[in-house]
Design an enzyme around this catalytic site. Structure first.
Site, PDB file in Angstrom:
ATOM      1  N   LYS A   1     -34.151  73.079 -48.531  1.00 56.53           N
ATOM      2  CA  LYS A   1     -34.471  73.335 -47.120  1.00 56.53           C
ATOM      3  C   LYS A   1     -34.864  72.046 -46.388  1.00 56.53           C
ATOM      4  O   LYS A   1     -34.393  71.793 -45.289  1.00 56.53           O
ATOM      5  CB  LYS A   1     -35.624  74.347 -46.985  1.00 56.53           C
ATOM      6  CG  LYS A   1     -35.303  75.727 -47.540  1.00 56.53           C
ATOM      7  CD  LYS A   1     -36.361  76.750 -47.149  1.00 56.53           C
ATOM      8  CE  LYS A   1     -37.740  76.447 -47.696  1.00 56.53           C
ATOM      9  NZ  LYS A   1     -37.834  76.475 -49.169  1.00 56.53           N
TER      10      LYS A   1
ATOM     11  N   ARG B   1     -42.792  83.325 -44.247  1.00 61.86           N
ATOM     12  CA  ARG B   1     -42.679  83.425 -45.695  1.00 61.86           C
ATOM     13  C   ARG B   1     -43.113  84.792 -46.211  1.00 61.86           C
ATOM     14  O   ARG B   1     -43.032  85.039 -47.413  1.00 61.86           O
ATOM     15  CB  ARG B   1     -43.584  82.375 -46.314  1.00 61.86           C
ATOM     16  CG  ARG B   1     -42.893  81.488 -47.339  1.00 61.86           C
ATOM     17  CD  ARG B   1     -43.836  80.372 -47.614  1.00 61.86           C
ATOM     18  NE  ARG B   1     -43.550  79.558 -48.733  1.00 61.86           N
ATOM     19  CZ  ARG B   1     -43.203  78.284 -48.629  1.00 61.86           C
ATOM     20  NH1 ARG B   1     -42.997  77.739 -47.458  1.00 61.86           N
ATOM     21  NH2 ARG B   1     -43.069  77.562 -49.712  1.00 61.86           N
TER      22      ARG B   1
ATOM     23  N   ARG C   1     -38.131  66.458 -58.895  1.00 63.64           N
ATOM     24  CA  ARG C   1     -38.326  65.970 -57.528  1.00 63.64           C
ATOM     25  C   ARG C   1     -39.469  64.958 -57.466  1.00 63.64           C
ATOM     26  O   ARG C   1     -40.522  65.162 -58.046  1.00 63.64           O
ATOM     27  CB  ARG C   1     -38.624  67.162 -56.611  1.00 63.64           C
ATOM     28  CG  ARG C   1     -38.889  66.763 -55.176  1.00 63.64           C
ATOM     29  CD  ARG C   1     -38.681  67.910 -54.237  1.00 63.64           C
ATOM     30  NE  ARG C   1     -39.733  68.905 -54.294  1.00 63.64           N
ATOM     31  CZ  ARG C   1     -39.776  69.970 -53.486  1.00 63.64           C
ATOM     32  NH1 ARG C   1     -38.812  70.173 -52.606  1.00 63.64           N
ATOM     33  NH2 ARG C   1     -40.751  70.839 -53.579  1.00 63.64           N
TER      34      ARG C   1
ATOM     35  N   ARG D   1     -45.135  65.985 -56.400  1.00 64.57           N
ATOM     36  CA  ARG D   1     -46.044  66.919 -55.733  1.00 64.57           C
ATOM     37  C   ARG D   1     -46.788  67.712 -56.798  1.00 64.57           C
ATOM     38  O   ARG D   1     -46.164  68.203 -57.735  1.00 64.57           O
ATOM     39  CB  ARG D   1     -45.234  67.881 -54.849  1.00 64.57           C
ATOM     40  CG  ARG D   1     -44.951  67.333 -53.470  1.00 64.57           C
ATOM     41  CD  ARG D   1     -43.995  68.209 -52.689  1.00 64.57           C
ATOM     42  NE  ARG D   1     -44.334  69.644 -52.687  1.00 64.57           N
ATOM     43  CZ  ARG D   1     -43.688  70.542 -51.941  1.00 64.57           C
ATOM     44  NH1 ARG D   1     -42.706  70.169 -51.146  1.00 64.57           N
ATOM     45  NH2 ARG D   1     -44.035  71.807 -51.991  1.00 64.57           N
TER      46      ARG D   1
END
Ligand code: AMP
Length: 225
Positions: free
Chosen positions: A21, A96, A135, A168
């Site tokens: 996204k 969400r 990531r 993260r």
């Protein structure tokens, strides 16, 4: 009227964490001249700055759980009231939950606005786990990499600004499972809602970012060239 001539287009980007996204939002908003409104980014900035909001949500975000709807509603009310959102926007990571979709509907009604399209990026869960675990992102400029599919020139260093890359905390494997469960249980029900409303543009999210972008562009006025 914005850069692409798509005056006032209002878009929502739906998809599991790691579906791409953020990457697609950056490209879409650049082409259409829209603000990219990401609740995850807004919350991470608040946490980094230690603001009252950040202190309230830090532990929740770190556990991979969803922040309470009312709090997110306040964040979005403030963000959508800023002047840059008056000429359209792309929402990334909001709504969400069904309750957040109700909140958004009410905010739009009050402003005399409607949504134009809801883009759903679909990626199988096994691929999602691999994407999230690899990531890495730059805490300073926000650039996003993947250790295998999109590595920086120098391992662990941001190509754009030279800062050290980080994982993260909520991309840790133990937390990914919980975030995917939150998606399945709380966000996936929105798909049927927007499909019924005739707004849904489902897109296969596998493959290179430019391939996925091409599929999205096929379903969004102003992005087709
Ligand atoms: P994201 O960057 O969209 O993956 O969001 C990171 C985290 O921020 C999520 O796992 C949640 O803890 C929180 N978050 C972001 N957007 C929302 C939202 N709309 N509702 C509740 N929590 C959210």
């Amino acid at each position: 009227m914005n850069a692409a001539g798509g005056a006032g287009i209002r878009l929502v980007l739906l998809g599991a964490p790691g579906a791409g996204k953020g990457t697609q939002a950056a490209e879409i908003t650049k082409r259409l001249g829209l603000p990219h409104i990401s609740t995850g980014d807004l919350l991470r900035v608040a946490i980094r700055d230690g603001s009252p909001l950040g202190r309230k949500v830090a532990a929740i975000v770190e556990r991979g759980e969803l922040v309470p709807d009312a709090l997110i509603g306040e964040v979005m009310e403030e963000r959508l009231s800023r002047r840059d959102a008056a000429g359209g926007f792309l929402l990334d990571g909001f709504p969400r939950t069904p309750a957040q979709a109700d909140i958004l509907d009410r905010m739009l009604v009050r402003r005399g606005q409607t949504l134009d399209r809801v883009i759903l990026i679909e990626v199988p869960e096994t691929e999602i786990v691999e994407r999230l675990a690899g990531r890495r992102s730059c805490g300073r400029c926000g650039a996003v990499y993947h250790v295998r599919y999109n590595p920086p020139g120098v391992e662990g260093i941001c190509d754009r600004c030279g800062s050290r890359l980080q994982q993260r905390p909520d991309d840790a494997e133990a937390v990914i499972k919980d975030r995917l469960r939150a998606y399945r249980e709380q966000t996936a029900p929105l798909v049927a809602r927007y499909e019924k409303a005739g707004l849904l543009v489902p897109v296969d999210g596998r493959g290179r970012p430019d391939e996925v972008f091409g599929r999205i562009a096929g379903g969004i006025p102003g992005l087709r060239e």
